[in-house]
Design a protein around this motif. Structure first.
Motif, PDB file in Angstrom:
ATOM      1  N   LEU A 131       0.829  -1.215   0.000  1.00 31.50           N
ATOM      2  CA  LEU A 131       0.000   0.000   0.000  1.00 31.50           C
ATOM      3  C   LEU A 131       0.862   1.263   0.000  1.00 31.50           C
ATOM      4  CD1 LEU A 131      -2.845   1.265   0.271  1.00 31.50           C
ATOM      5  CD2 LEU A 131      -2.542   1.162   2.735  1.00 31.50           C
ATOM      6  N   VAL A 132       1.856   1.308   0.893  1.00 29.38           N
ATOM      7  CA  VAL A 132       2.689   2.518   1.001  1.00 29.38           C
ATOM      8  C   VAL A 132       3.569   2.676  -0.237  1.00 29.38           C
ATOM      9  CG1 VAL A 132       4.370   3.751   2.414  1.00 29.38           C
ATOM     10  CG2 VAL A 132       2.665   2.342   3.517  1.00 29.38           C
ATOM     11  N   SER A 133       4.006   1.547  -0.813  1.00 29.50           N
ATOM     12  CA  SER A 133       4.821   1.659  -2.033  1.00 29.50           C
ATOM     13  C   SER A 133       3.987   2.262  -3.168  1.00 29.50           C
ATOM     14  CB  SER A 133       5.377   0.300  -2.456  1.00 29.50           C
ATOM     15  OG  SER A 133       4.345  -0.555  -2.899  1.00 29.50           O
ATOM     16  N   TYR A 134       2.693   1.921  -3.224  1.00 30.94           N
ATOM     17  CA  TYR A 134       1.806   2.521  -4.226  1.00 30.94           C
ATOM     18  C   TYR A 134       1.727   4.034  -4.017  1.00 30.94           C
ATOM     19  CZ  TYR A 134      -2.400   3.771  -6.798  1.00 30.94           C
ATOM     20  OH  TYR A 134      -3.281   4.385  -7.638  1.00 30.94           O
ATOM     21  N   CYS A 135       1.544   4.447  -2.761  1.00 32.88           N
ATOM     22  CA  CYS A 135       1.454   5.886  -2.453  1.00 32.88           C
ATOM     23  C   CYS A 135       2.743   6.616  -2.828  1.00 32.88           C
ATOM     24  CB  CYS A 135       1.175   6.105  -0.964  1.00 32.88           C
ATOM     25  SG  CYS A 135      -0.415   5.466  -0.450  1.00 32.88           S
ATOM     26  N   LEU A 136       3.900   5.939  -2.630  1.00 32.14           N
ATOM     27  CA  LEU A 136       5.178   6.588  -2.936  1.00 32.14           C
ATOM     28  C   LEU A 136       5.477   6.607  -4.430  1.00 32.14           C
ATOM     29  CD1 LEU A 136       7.262   5.179   0.031  1.00 32.14           C
ATOM     30  CD2 LEU A 136       6.764   7.574  -0.376  1.00 32.14           C
ATOM     31  N   VAL A 137       5.069   5.543  -5.148  1.00 31.94           N
ATOM     32  CA  VAL A 137       5.318   5.505  -6.594  1.00 31.94           C
ATOM     33  C   VAL A 137       4.500   6.580  -7.307  1.00 31.94           C
ATOM     34  CG1 VAL A 137       4.998   4.112  -8.692  1.00 31.94           C
ATOM     35  CG2 VAL A 137       6.070   3.092  -6.710  1.00 31.94           C
ATOM     36  N   ILE A 138       3.271   6.823  -6.854  1.00 26.34           N
ATOM     37  CA  ILE A 138       2.431   7.850  -7.511  1.00 26.34           C
ATOM     38  C   ILE A 138       2.642   9.233  -6.892  1.00 26.34           C
ATOM     39  CG2 ILE A 138       0.657   6.167  -8.137  1.00 26.34           C
ATOM     40  CD1 ILE A 138      -1.092   7.489  -5.898  1.00 26.34           C
ATOM     41  N   TYR A 139       3.750   9.403  -6.148  1.00 23.99           N
ATOM     42  CA  TYR A 139       3.963  10.638  -5.381  1.00 23.99           C
ATOM     43  C   TYR A 139       3.996  11.875  -6.272  1.00 23.99           C
ATOM     44  CZ  TYR A 139       5.567  13.537  -1.576  1.00 23.99           C
ATOM     45  OH  TYR A 139       5.633  14.507  -0.603  1.00 23.99           O
ATOM     46  N   TYR A 140       4.578  11.767  -7.472  1.00 21.56           N
ATOM     47  CA  TYR A 140       4.695  12.939  -8.349  1.00 21.56           C
ATOM     48  C   TYR A 140       3.440  13.201  -9.179  1.00 21.56           C
ATOM     49  CZ  TYR A 140       9.625  13.545  -7.204  1.00 21.56           C
ATOM     50  OH  TYR A 140      10.796  13.787  -6.550  1.00 21.56           O
ATOM     51  N   GLN A 141       2.448  12.336  -9.075  1.00 22.98           N
ATOM     52  CA  GLN A 141       1.097  12.560  -9.607  1.00 22.98           C
ATOM     53  C   GLN A 141       1.065  13.024 -11.064  1.00 22.98           C
ATOM     54  OE1 GLN A 141      -1.422  14.708  -6.925  1.00 22.98           O
ATOM     55  NE2 GLN A 141      -0.631  13.656  -5.154  1.00 22.98           N
ATOM     56  N   ASN A 142       1.545  12.141 -11.937  1.00 20.41           N
ATOM     57  CA  ASN A 142       1.346  12.356 -13.375  1.00 20.41           C
ATOM     58  C   ASN A 142       0.939  11.007 -13.977  1.00 20.41           C
ATOM     59  OD1 ASN A 142       3.822  10.878 -13.877  1.00 20.41           O
ATOM     60  ND2 ASN A 142       4.904  12.749 -13.294  1.00 20.41           N
ATOM     61  N   VAL A 143       0.648  11.003 -15.254  1.00 17.85           N
ATOM     62  CA  VAL A 143       0.100   9.799 -15.893  1.00 17.85           C
ATOM     63  C   VAL A 143       1.078   8.627 -15.792  1.00 17.85           C
ATOM     64  CG1 VAL A 143      -0.672   8.816 -18.090  1.00 17.85           C
ATOM     65  CG2 VAL A 143      -1.336  11.129 -17.469  1.00 17.85           C
ATOM     66  N   LEU A 163       9.248  -3.624 -11.357  1.00 20.53           N
ATOM     67  CA  LEU A 163      10.395  -3.083 -10.627  1.00 20.53           C
ATOM     68  C   LEU A 163      11.027  -1.872 -11.336  1.00 20.53           C
ATOM     69  CD1 LEU A 163      12.658  -5.027  -8.371  1.00 20.53           C
ATOM     70  CD2 LEU A 163      13.801  -3.552  -9.958  1.00 20.53           C
ATOM     71  N   PRO A 164      11.321  -1.938 -12.650  1.00 16.75           N
ATOM     72  CA  PRO A 164      11.803  -0.711 -13.303  1.00 16.75           C
ATOM     73  C   PRO A 164      10.723   0.374 -13.379  1.00 16.75           C
ATOM     74  CG  PRO A 164      12.366  -2.639 -14.620  1.00 16.75           C
ATOM     75  CD  PRO A 164      11.402  -3.091 -13.588  1.00 16.75           C
ATOM     76  N   ALA A 165       9.450  -0.040 -13.460  1.00 15.99           N
ATOM     77  CA  ALA A 165       8.364   0.952 -13.512  1.00 15.99           C
ATOM     78  C   ALA A 165       8.269   1.733 -12.200  1.00 15.99           C
ATOM     79  CB  ALA A 165       7.033   0.258 -13.796  1.00 15.99           C
ATOM     80  N   ALA A 166       8.635   1.089 -11.085  1.00 13.71           N
ATOM     81  CA  ALA A 166       8.561   1.740  -9.767  1.00 13.71           C
ATOM     82  C   ALA A 166       9.587   2.863  -9.625  1.00 13.71           C
ATOM     83  CB  ALA A 166       8.756   0.711  -8.659  1.00 13.71           C
ATOM     84  N   MET A 167      10.439   3.050 -10.645  1.00  8.75           N
ATOM     85  CA  MET A 167      11.400   4.153 -10.643  1.00  8.75           C
ATOM     86  C   MET A 167      10.725   5.513 -10.762  1.00  8.75           C
ATOM     87  SD  MET A 167      14.456   3.129 -10.273  1.00  8.75           S
ATOM     88  CE  MET A 167      13.682   2.199  -9.022  1.00  8.75           C
ATOM     89  N   ALA A 168       9.412   5.516 -10.984  1.00 11.69           N
ATOM     90  CA  ALA A 168       8.678   6.783 -11.030  1.00 11.69           C
ATOM     91  C   ALA A 168       8.646   7.455  -9.661  1.00 11.69           C
ATOM     92  CB  ALA A 168       7.256   6.533 -11.524  1.00 11.69           C
ATOM     93  N   ALA A 169       8.978   6.712  -8.609  1.00 12.83           N
ATOM     94  CA  ALA A 169       9.007   7.268  -7.244  1.00 12.83           C
ATOM     95  C   ALA A 169      10.189   8.230  -7.103  1.00 12.83           C
ATOM     96  CB  ALA A 169       9.131   6.138  -6.230  1.00 12.83           C
ATOM     97  N   PRO A 170      10.161   9.129  -6.098  1.00 15.33           N
ATOM     98  CA  PRO A 170      11.334   9.982  -5.839  1.00 15.33           C
ATOM     99  C   PRO A 170      12.577   9.135  -5.561  1.00 15.33           C
ATOM    100  CG  PRO A 170       9.445  10.723  -4.559  1.00 15.33           C
ATOM    101  CD  PRO A 170       9.036   9.439  -5.206  1.00 15.33           C
ATOM    102  N   THR A 171      13.765   9.641  -5.925  1.00 16.86           N
ATOM    103  CA  THR A 171      15.000   8.853  -5.827  1.00 16.86           C
ATOM    104  C   THR A 171      15.317   8.381  -4.402  1.00 16.86           C
ATOM    105  OG1 THR A 171      15.827  10.055  -7.723  1.00 16.86           O
ATOM    106  CG2 THR A 171      17.424   8.781  -6.498  1.00 16.86           C
ATOM    107  N   PRO A 172      15.100   9.194  -3.337  1.00 17.70           N
ATOM    108  CA  PRO A 172      15.347   8.651  -1.988  1.00 17.70           C
ATOM    109  C   PRO A 172      14.502   7.404  -1.710  1.00 17.70           C
ATOM    110  CG  PRO A 172      15.067  11.019  -1.872  1.00 17.70           C
ATOM    111  CD  PRO A 172      14.748  10.622  -3.267  1.00 17.70           C
TER     112      PRO A 172
END
Length: 575
Positions: A120-132, A204-213
């Motif tokens: 759940l939290v990984s989903y929230c962090l991956v969509i953190y920058y809120q774009n398509v 796993l590579p798609a999850a790179m949409a999250a902030p780098t930290p």
């Protein structure tokens, strides 16, 4: 006044030091603590909260907290433009808490709390920058991990028969049980989704949409290692039911696929993500061969240098105005010497260069592979994948450090960020000395592996050969004129992770969406409308108009129908 970043850093750093000391003490005296209290009882099965504190869980937890503390401190600079910093830090802390739950739980229900919390939290962090792009990446991450969550839920239902969900009790007692066989297969499936093994690799590579930290945290010690850690805990059952051969093949294929893909990728974060995938395949495969402690050792060593690698990548991206394409880099060593030193040390550690953190685990793993009873395919995949690791690491060095800078001609940048530099130096020390320290702790009696010269030196030979191949691939990909059509098709196949992102997204969703479109067109907008609302409405309007026409045209018919209905009402009233 301390910021939330500084407070989180100091608390996590203090806890990690204290827990690591406790873990080392437990390891030396071979001591474990098992804590259990009952929450409620259901049909004779007790729902209990259990904790296991042994050297493995404590040392892993201390590593997670140490890396997290430095990542949060690093975020002070990296996320400085973030308007709601507290929300970001709270999400990261929830992520760490979920991982801590998973690490210290010997019980499937409390494991599910941490497991689902991570998802759940990984989903929230991956969509953190809120774009398509972030939304689609977050959905792919969440849905891929959901398969594993469902597998754990089903295994909880199967374990209802045993009276308890503490799997630690059933290692030897139920070794011939059919239920335990089903549960083991489900746990393997769950671990494959969380640790992104084939065919669940594309998230796993798609999850790179999250902030780098967040990427530094996710890809070093938390989310992706959860599956490997769970299988290390379940390893006695894994060997009882002979699942090893399957996991060995899957792990080696993942390692090979990720190594090939990273050599044709130009996105800096995705290259490092694919290298994480490659190392996860290595951990899975060595675990399946019957060496869980060795897999755990590599898990810890990998966490140290991979977090540093992501931090250095983040520092470069931050200074290059959020550009992640390695073709825009070059001569970064002249602008950012500290970042370059940390980047190259972590990269060399990943390759397994002697006396850095990665060498102690990786070299030992490859020597155990040489010593084991394996077929030629697995042996080839192990060593070829090691060569590919060196290849993409050297290619990354070639693009980012050598040649001229390919960014804007008048643009200058440097290592000025104090928090970023402190975070990197904190991990640089452990990336250099952590491997030897861990090897002395986990293997106090040195393992003497006697091999012939050609096998003993094969690892280092493969690393150097792979580096040379990386140089050749870099030069080849720079001169596009050499690409024939067949080679381009090969590159598109290898560089897209064997079309796995397509297979996981459009391939899976195409048939249901097409079916939905046809059903909507044929039933809702077609036959459904004809025989449903619109059709009935048209029919009633037609009848009303028809009858109204009768009434309008002839007053006698109107009176006749009135008398007829009155006659029927009288009949109904009396009879």
């Amino acid at each position: 006044m301390f910021s939330i970043c500084s407070l989180s850093f100091f608390s996590l750093f203090f806890f990690s030091t204290w827990i690591f000391s406790l873990g080392v003490y437990f390891l030396i005296i071979d001591y474990s603590i098992f804590i259990e209290w009952e929450l409620f009882s259901l049909n004779g099965s007790m729902v209990v909260m259990s904790l296991i504190l042994d050297w493995m869980s404590l040392i892993f937890l201390s590593f997670v907290m140490y890396i997290s503390s430095l990542v949060i401190y690093y975020s002070e600079d990296y996320m400085s433009g973030e308007s709601n910093m507290n929300r970001f830090i709270i999400l990261v802390l929830m992520f760490i808490l979920s991982m801590a739950f998973l690490i210290i739980s010997p019980n499937l229900i409390s494991i599910l709390l941490g497991w689902d919390g991570l998802g759940l939290v990984s989903y929230c962090l991956v969509i953190y920058y809120q774009n398509v792009k972030s939304y689609s990446a977050g959905m792919l991450t969440a849905l891929s991990n959901r398969i594993g969550d469902v597998a754990i839920l089903i295994s909880i239902a199967w374990m209802l028969n045993f009276g308890s969900w503490n799997y630690i009790y059933y290692y030897s007692f139920f070794s011939d049980s059919f239920e335990m066989k089903i549960i083991t297969f489900l746990i393997v499936l769950a671990a494959m989704t969380k640790s992104a093994q084939i065919p669940f690799s594309s998230w796993l590579p798609a999850a790179m949409a999250a902030p780098t930290p967040v990427s530094a945290l996710v890809h070093s010690s938390t989310l992706v290692t959860a599956g490997v850690y769970l299988l290390i805990r379940f390893s006695p059952m894994l060997y009882s039911f002979n699942c090893g051969w399957f996991l060995l093949l899957i792990g080696c294929m993942t390692m090979f696929m990720a190594g090939l893909g990273a050599n044709f990728e130009f996105d800096l974060k995705k290259i490092i993500a694919l290298s994480t995938l490659s190392q996860l395949g290595l951990m899975m495969s060595i675990l399946s061969m019957g060496y869980p402690i060795l897999a755990f050792f590599h898990l810890l060593a990998h966490a140290l240098f991979k977090a540093l690698l992501f931090m250095c990548a983040g520092s470069m991206i931050h200074n290059l105005k959020d550009s992640q394409d390695i073709r825009f880099m070059g001569s970064i060593v002249n602008f950012m010497p500290l970042t370059s030193v940390c980047f190259n040390v972590s990269s060399l550690s990943l390759c397994g260069i002697p006396f850095l953190a990665g060498f102690y685990s990786k070299d030992l793993i490859l020597e155990m592979v040489c010593l084991s009873w394996l077929n030629f395919l697995i042996f080839f995949l192990y060593f070829f994948s090691t060569g590919l690791t060196a290849s993409y690491s050297f290619r990354l060095f070639y693009y980012s450090m050598s040649g001229d800078n390919n960014f804007y001609s008048s643009y200058s940048f440097d290592d000025s960020g104090y928090y970023i530099s402190f975070g990197m130096v904190g991990l640089l020390i452990v990336a250099v000395f952590g491997g030897s320290l861990l090897s002395w702790l986990i293997f106090p009696i040195p393992h003497v592996i006697v091999l012939p010269y050609y096998l003993k030196f094969l690892t280092i030979f493969v690393v150097f050969l792979g580096s040379y191949m990386g140089y050749l691939i870099s030069n080849l990909s720079l001169s596009y004129g050499l690409f024939s059509l067949s080679f381009l098709s090969y590159v598109s196949f290898m560089g897209s992770m064997w079309f796995m992102p397509f297979l996981s997204t459009k391939f899976v969703s195409f048939a249901p969406l097409k079916l939905g479109y046809f059903s909507l067109k044929s039933f809702d907008y077609g036959w459904g409308e004809l025989f449903g609302g619109q059709g009935l409405y048209s029919l009633f309007v037609y009848f009303i108009n028809y009858i109204q026409g009768w009434y309008d045209s002839n007053f006698k018919i109107y009176l006749l129908t009135f008398v007829f209905w009155m006659f029927i009402l009288v009949l109904l009233f009396f009879f």
